[in-house]
Design a protein around this motif. Structure first.
Motif, PDB file in Angstrom:
ATOM      1  N   PRO A  67      63.580 -96.794  54.420  1.00 12.71           N
ATOM      2  CA  PRO A  67      63.191 -96.489  53.439  1.00 12.71           C
ATOM      3  C   PRO A  67      62.882 -94.698  53.737  1.00 12.71           C
ATOM      4  O   PRO A  67      62.248 -94.258  54.366  1.00 12.71           O
ATOM      5  CB  PRO A  67      62.034 -97.097  52.708  1.00 12.71           C
ATOM      6  CG  PRO A  67      61.671 -98.220  53.775  1.00 12.71           C
ATOM      7  CD  PRO A  67      62.680 -97.994  54.869  1.00 12.71           C
ATOM      8  N   GLY A  68      63.707 -94.100  52.521  1.00 10.13           N
ATOM      9  CA  GLY A  68      63.435 -92.641  52.649  1.00 10.13           C
ATOM     10  C   GLY A  68      64.390 -91.991  53.676  1.00 10.13           C
ATOM     11  O   GLY A  68      64.592 -90.725  53.681  1.00 10.13           O
TER      12      GLY A  68
ATOM     13  N   GLY B  52      67.554 -96.948  52.846  1.00 12.36           N
ATOM     14  CA  GLY B  52      67.074 -98.418  53.056  1.00 12.36           C
ATOM     15  C   GLY B  52      68.095 -98.876  52.089  1.00 12.36           C
ATOM     16  O   GLY B  52      68.996 -98.417  51.226  1.00 12.36           O
ATOM     17  N   TRP B  53      67.894-100.285  51.791  1.00 12.78           N
ATOM     18  CA  TRP B  53      68.716-101.038  51.254  1.00 12.78           C
ATOM     19  C   TRP B  53      67.931-101.673  49.854  1.00 12.78           C
ATOM     20  O   TRP B  53      68.425-103.005  49.637  1.00 12.78           O
ATOM     21  CB  TRP B  53      69.388-102.292  52.039  1.00 12.78           C
ATOM     22  CG  TRP B  53      70.402-101.339  52.955  1.00 12.78           C
ATOM     23  CD1 TRP B  53      71.131-100.519  52.692  1.00 12.78           C
ATOM     24  CD2 TRP B  53      70.575-101.236  54.328  1.00 12.78           C
ATOM     25  NE1 TRP B  53      71.851 -99.954  53.665  1.00 12.78           N
ATOM     26  CE2 TRP B  53      71.290-100.488  54.795  1.00 12.78           C
ATOM     27  CE3 TRP B  53      69.630-101.825  55.458  1.00 12.78           C
ATOM     28  CZ2 TRP B  53      71.692-100.133  56.064  1.00 12.78           C
ATOM     29  CZ3 TRP B  53      69.711-101.603  56.779  1.00 12.78           C
ATOM     30  CH2 TRP B  53      70.781-100.760  57.048  1.00 12.78           C
ATOM     31  N   ALA B  54      66.982-101.259  49.430  1.00  9.67           N
ATOM     32  CA  ALA B  54      66.561-101.790  47.958  1.00  9.67           C
ATOM     33  C   ALA B  54      66.823-100.893  47.142  1.00  9.67           C
ATOM     34  O   ALA B  54      66.624 -99.599  46.978  1.00  9.67           O
ATOM     35  CB  ALA B  54      65.028-101.919  48.307  1.00  9.67           C
ATOM     36  N   PRO B  55      67.160-101.216  45.774  1.00 16.33           N
ATOM     37  CA  PRO B  55      67.143-102.774  45.491  1.00 16.33           C
ATOM     38  C   PRO B  55      68.639-103.314  45.819  1.00 16.33           C
ATOM     39  O   PRO B  55      69.638-102.517  46.152  1.00 16.33           O
ATOM     40  CB  PRO B  55      67.323-102.448  43.863  1.00 16.33           C
ATOM     41  CG  PRO B  55      67.730-101.056  43.494  1.00 16.33           C
ATOM     42  CD  PRO B  55      67.482-100.580  44.879  1.00 16.33           C
ATOM     43  N   ASP B  56      68.684-104.706  45.361  1.00 12.62           N
ATOM     44  CA  ASP B  56      70.195-105.063  45.442  1.00 12.62           C
ATOM     45  C   ASP B  56      71.149-104.490  44.422  1.00 12.62           C
ATOM     46  O   ASP B  56      70.685-103.952  43.317  1.00 12.62           O
ATOM     47  CB  ASP B  56      69.879-106.524  45.143  1.00 12.62           C
ATOM     48  CG  ASP B  56      71.543-107.649  45.064  1.00 12.62           C
ATOM     49  OD1 ASP B  56      72.199-106.987  45.977  1.00 12.62           O
ATOM     50  OD2 ASP B  56      71.585-108.411  44.446  1.00 12.62           O
TER      51      ASP B  56
ATOM     52  N   GLY C 186      65.073-103.606  62.539  1.00 16.44           N
ATOM     53  CA  GLY C 186      65.022-104.162  61.328  1.00 16.44           C
ATOM     54  C   GLY C 186      66.038-104.933  60.546  1.00 16.44           C
ATOM     55  O   GLY C 186      67.117-105.129  60.886  1.00 16.44           O
ATOM     56  N   VAL C 187      65.455-105.736  59.939  1.00 19.87           N
ATOM     57  CA  VAL C 187      66.218-106.851  59.052  1.00 19.87           C
ATOM     58  C   VAL C 187      65.849-106.872  57.534  1.00 19.87           C
ATOM     59  O   VAL C 187      64.692-106.636  57.320  1.00 19.87           O
ATOM     60  CB  VAL C 187      65.967-108.328  59.564  1.00 19.87           C
ATOM     61  CG1 VAL C 187      66.694-109.366  58.588  1.00 19.87           C
ATOM     62  CG2 VAL C 187      67.020-108.329  60.946  1.00 19.87           C
ATOM     63  N   TRP C 188      66.919-106.561  56.737  1.00 17.33           N
ATOM     64  CA  TRP C 188      66.392-106.527  55.399  1.00 17.33           C
ATOM     65  C   TRP C 188      66.902-108.085  54.637  1.00 17.33           C
ATOM     66  O   TRP C 188      67.907-108.452  54.626  1.00 17.33           O
ATOM     67  CB  TRP C 188      67.285-105.636  54.765  1.00 17.33           C
ATOM     68  CG  TRP C 188      66.801-103.973  54.971  1.00 17.33           C
ATOM     69  CD1 TRP C 188      67.001-103.604  56.323  1.00 17.33           C
ATOM     70  CD2 TRP C 188      65.945-103.310  53.986  1.00 17.33           C
ATOM     71  NE1 TRP C 188      66.360-102.502  56.442  1.00 17.33           N
ATOM     72  CE2 TRP C 188      65.794-101.988  55.127  1.00 17.33           C
ATOM     73  CE3 TRP C 188      65.874-103.357  52.943  1.00 17.33           C
ATOM     74  CZ2 TRP C 188      65.030-101.060  54.473  1.00 17.33           C
ATOM     75  CZ3 TRP C 188      65.061-102.032  52.344  1.00 17.33           C
ATOM     76  CH2 TRP C 188      64.677-101.221  53.347  1.00 17.33           C
ATOM     77  N   TYR C 189      65.690-108.546  53.931  1.00 17.03           N
ATOM     78  CA  TYR C 189      66.111-109.935  53.148  1.00 17.03           C
ATOM     79  C   TYR C 189      66.344-109.572  51.825  1.00 17.03           C
ATOM     80  O   TYR C 189      65.521-108.666  51.186  1.00 17.03           O
ATOM     81  CB  TYR C 189      64.800-110.906  53.269  1.00 17.03           C
ATOM     82  CG  TYR C 189      64.527-111.185  54.661  1.00 17.03           C
ATOM     83  CD1 TYR C 189      63.898-110.251  55.597  1.00 17.03           C
ATOM     84  CD2 TYR C 189      64.848-112.681  55.057  1.00 17.03           C
ATOM     85  CE1 TYR C 189      63.748-110.692  56.880  1.00 17.03           C
ATOM     86  CE2 TYR C 189      64.271-113.174  56.251  1.00 17.03           C
ATOM     87  CZ  TYR C 189      63.979-112.234  57.171  1.00 17.03           C
ATOM     88  OH  TYR C 189      63.546-112.390  58.332  1.00 17.03           O
TER      89      TYR C 189
ATOM     90  N   ILE D  10      62.944-107.412  51.078  1.00 18.52           N
ATOM     91  CA  ILE D  10      61.941-107.337  52.131  1.00 18.52           C
ATOM     92  C   ILE D  10      62.308-106.907  53.525  1.00 18.52           C
ATOM     93  O   ILE D  10      63.355-107.442  53.792  1.00 18.52           O
ATOM     94  CB  ILE D  10      61.093-108.845  52.327  1.00 18.52           C
ATOM     95  CG1 ILE D  10      60.516-109.343  51.066  1.00 18.52           C
ATOM     96  CG2 ILE D  10      60.031-108.365  53.476  1.00 18.52           C
ATOM     97  CD1 ILE D  10      60.070-110.726  51.179  1.00 18.52           C
ATOM     98  N   SER D  11      61.921-105.725  53.918  1.00 19.84           N
ATOM     99  CA  SER D  11      62.329-105.183  55.185  1.00 19.84           C
ATOM    100  C   SER D  11      61.552-105.442  56.452  1.00 19.84           C
ATOM    101  O   SER D  11      60.315-105.342  56.079  1.00 19.84           O
ATOM    102  CB  SER D  11      62.678-103.643  55.390  1.00 19.84           C
ATOM    103  OG  SER D  11      61.663-103.263  55.746  1.00 19.84           O
TER     104      SER D  11
END
Ligand code: GCB
Length: 609
Positions: A8-9, A14-18, A57-60, A121-122
């Motif tokens: 994030p940042g 990061g990868w939010a949102p879908d 890191g893993v992003w769900y 969720i990361s």
């Protein structure tokens, strides 16, 4: 699920949102729908071959539908995620949790939409010098959403927690309720139908209320793991828990359960299921694992080295196993870093407030093998005070290390005495031993004289039970051989005789517990010497004799029930990234030592004289 360094940042934000591109002209560098699917609960290291050694890191991401109702609150509850977790709902950052293995809950009411919701969720399992634990551990830091994740609906005024405990052997029971949104003067009804008991608890302006009653319940014990259904009801909600009542005490060097002297016939574990790689997370996983402890004749489990999923203590309650629960203050950590202390306090607080109604839990352990230093003492003292302020009904312990280099030096001299009198060693070796004893002069011990090892780590002063990890018969031989200048084989053989004369004690008027001993054995490897089942069994026999010679010892939890994944254990063909000190292998196959310990628990160690 996607993995990588997107933070994030950061550059990619990061990868939010879908998101999906509106057309082929829009460049987006991630796509959840096309990414790999992962099961939750479940660590990410063992669900994909290429992630076994992954520490990052893993992003769900998942969509879920909900129709929020007026007057209700919604909570995203996590049983535990490892290690740093950031939660986003519909693109909005909701919370960050630092530290693995413990439960936490996030009120997401205000971010929920009617219909589809985008949850991202990361989870990053990278560990640092100041994290708890550090990157140096002898277990696999299984990463990700290792436990249940639930969306929970509650009334806006709701129960937060409740504590119920036996106060003394007269049968008096005390309780506390904690609520949120209730007004001062509102009540919570606590009832135990089986005891014909019900009481109205009035909460104060802090949302808490207390009660006490003479209930004389049937007491919980390993022989009779009696549990009661206890209900907590407000005007809008009803919750229940199954709770046992028992009293655990240390008096002088002895331990009492419900006023009766007991010994801990224990075994250590890691949170790994039998027959499957990865972190255990279901009730069935713990039933199988702890069922094997029962088959061993154990009445006690040391749940090393971090808090397990909530099912662990529930299963222990049901099976009648006393439980030692622990936080991952392991080896050396950043004692002087205030952030590290905050993480450690958060760990112990979340563990204690989750499991304080579990009769099985009799010991909170604050540390494992932490070398002495002033900053370590200050850190652990703060932690012990924290535990005692939350729960003063259980015993506090820590697995101590002892002064290993001093102990090994002394032990080497005793071994020399055995060697000098043995005709099983070569003449050359005998001469070496004799020369060493001559040099020691008056300090040279006589063959057969007792070797007293006293644990005097000042931390013992702050504990209720002085626990000690020792590896006579395994590591110690490796360190003593070069000191003596003889082969490791000679030392290993002499060690078994020598161990019969070792007496362990603690420099405190407190019970002592052997929190670890063990030896590596590859399941099915037969013969003589290290890594064979025979050798491991011999270590267990010698240890049993040593423990019988040491009257201060009231409990033991050998290392360990099952072979487990460990990064430090690379030996090809034998270890292959598993610590082989298990009494059973990863598939549940029992080794010889399993039966040696079972016989000891059913025989000499069975009863307290
Ligand atoms: C210890 C540690 C434990 C290790 C064990 C071993 O003292 O507490 O985490 O796995 O020894 O096998 O060396």
């Amino acid at each position: 699920m996607t993995h990588g360094r997107g933070a994030p940042g950061g550059f990619f934000g990061g990868w939010a949102p879908d998101r999906v591109p509106v057309d082929e002209w829009q460049v987006l560098e991630y796509n959840y729908a096309g990414s790999r699917k992962i099961s939750v609960p479940g660590d990410f290291n063992t669900q994909f071959e290429d992630l076994l050694f992954y520490r990052d890191g893993v992003w769900y991401q998942r969509w879920f539908d909900v129709e929020p109702k007026p007057g209700k609150r919604y909570h995203l509850w996590f049983g535990g995620s490892n290690y740093t977790t950031s939660v986003y709902l519909n693109g909005t950052p909701m919370a960050k949790q630092v530290g693995g293995y413990v439960p936490y809950s996030i009120d997401v009411t205000d971010a929920l939409k009617s219909g589809g919701n985008d949850l991202v969720i990361s989870v990053n399992n990278r560990l640092e010098k100041h994290s708890v634990p550090t990157p140096r551990t002898d277990w696999w830091p299984y990463g990700g959403l290792i436990r249940d994740v639930m969306l929970i609906e509650t009334p806006s005024a709701h129960l937060v927690n409740a504590k119920v405990e036996l106060a003394d052997l007269s049968g008096r029971v005390e309780g506390v309720v904690a609520t949120q949104g209730l007004r001062a003067g509102d009540t919570v009804t606590v009832s135990i139908a089986e005891l014909d008991f019900s009481t109205e608890v009035t909460v104060g302006s802090d949302g808490q209320g207390q009660w006490t009653a003479m209930l004389k319940p049937e007491l919980w014990s390993p022989e009779n793991p009696k549990l009661y259904d206890v209900e907590f009801a407000t005007a809008d909600e009803q919750l229940s828990d199954r709770i046992g009542f028992r009293l655990i005490e240390a008096r002088g060097t002895e331990i009492f359960l419900n006023g009766k002297r007991i010994r801990f016939k224990g075994i250590s574990t890691h949170e790994e299921p039998i027959g499957r790689d990865g972190a255990a997370y279901s009730k069935a996983d713990f039933e199988a694992l702890f069922g094997e402890a029962k088959a061993l004749g154990a009445n006690f489990v040391r749940a090393a080295h971090y808090p397990y999923a909530r099912h662990a203590a529930q299963v222990a309650d049901e099976l009648g196993l006393m439980l030692w629960e622990e936080v991952p203050i392991y080896w050396n950590i950043a004692w002087e870093n205030p952030e590290t202390l905050e993480i450690a306090k958060d760990q112990i607080t979340r563990l204690v407030t989750r499991d304080w109604n579990r009769a099985s839990v009799v010991i909170w352990s604050v540390a494992n093998e932490t070398p002495y230093s002033e900053p370590r003492m200050a850190f652990l003292e703060a932690l012990i005070n924290e535990v005692r302020s939350l729960d003063d009904t259980r015993l506090v312990s820590a697995a101590l290390l002892g002064d290993v280099s001093r102990e090994l030096k002394d032990a080497a001299l005793y071994l020399a005495a055995y060697g000098a009198a043995s005709d099983e060693v070569s003449k050359h070796e005998r001469d070496i031993f004799k020369a060493m004893l001559d040099k020691a002069g008056d300090h040279a011990p006589a063959v057969g004289s007792g070797f007293e090892l006293v644990i005097d780590d000042p931390l013992g002063e702050l504990l209720d039970v002085v626990s000690y990890n020792e590896y006579f018969g395994w590591y110690y031989a490796r360190f003593i051989a070069p000191q003596l200048g003889v082969s490791e084989k000679t030392v290993r053989k002499l060690m078994f005789k020598f161990m019969e004369h070792v007496v362990l004690s603690a420099a405190f008027d407190k019970p002592m517990h052997i929190s670890e001993f063990g030896a590596g054995a590859k399941s099915g490897k037969r013969g003589e010497g290290p890594w064979t089942e025979e050798y491991q069994a011999e270590v267990y026999r010698a240890q049993s004799r040593m423990i019988m010679n040491s009257p201060q010892i009231q409990g033991m939890t050998p290392w360990i029930l099952k072979d487990f994944r460990a990064m430090l254990r690379t030996l090809p063909g034998i270890q292959d990234y598993r610590n082989r000190k298990g009494l059973i292998d990863e598939n549940g196959q029992r080794k010889q030592a399993f039966y040696v310990l079972r016989d000891f628990y059913e025989g000499s160690w069975a009863n307290v004289e």
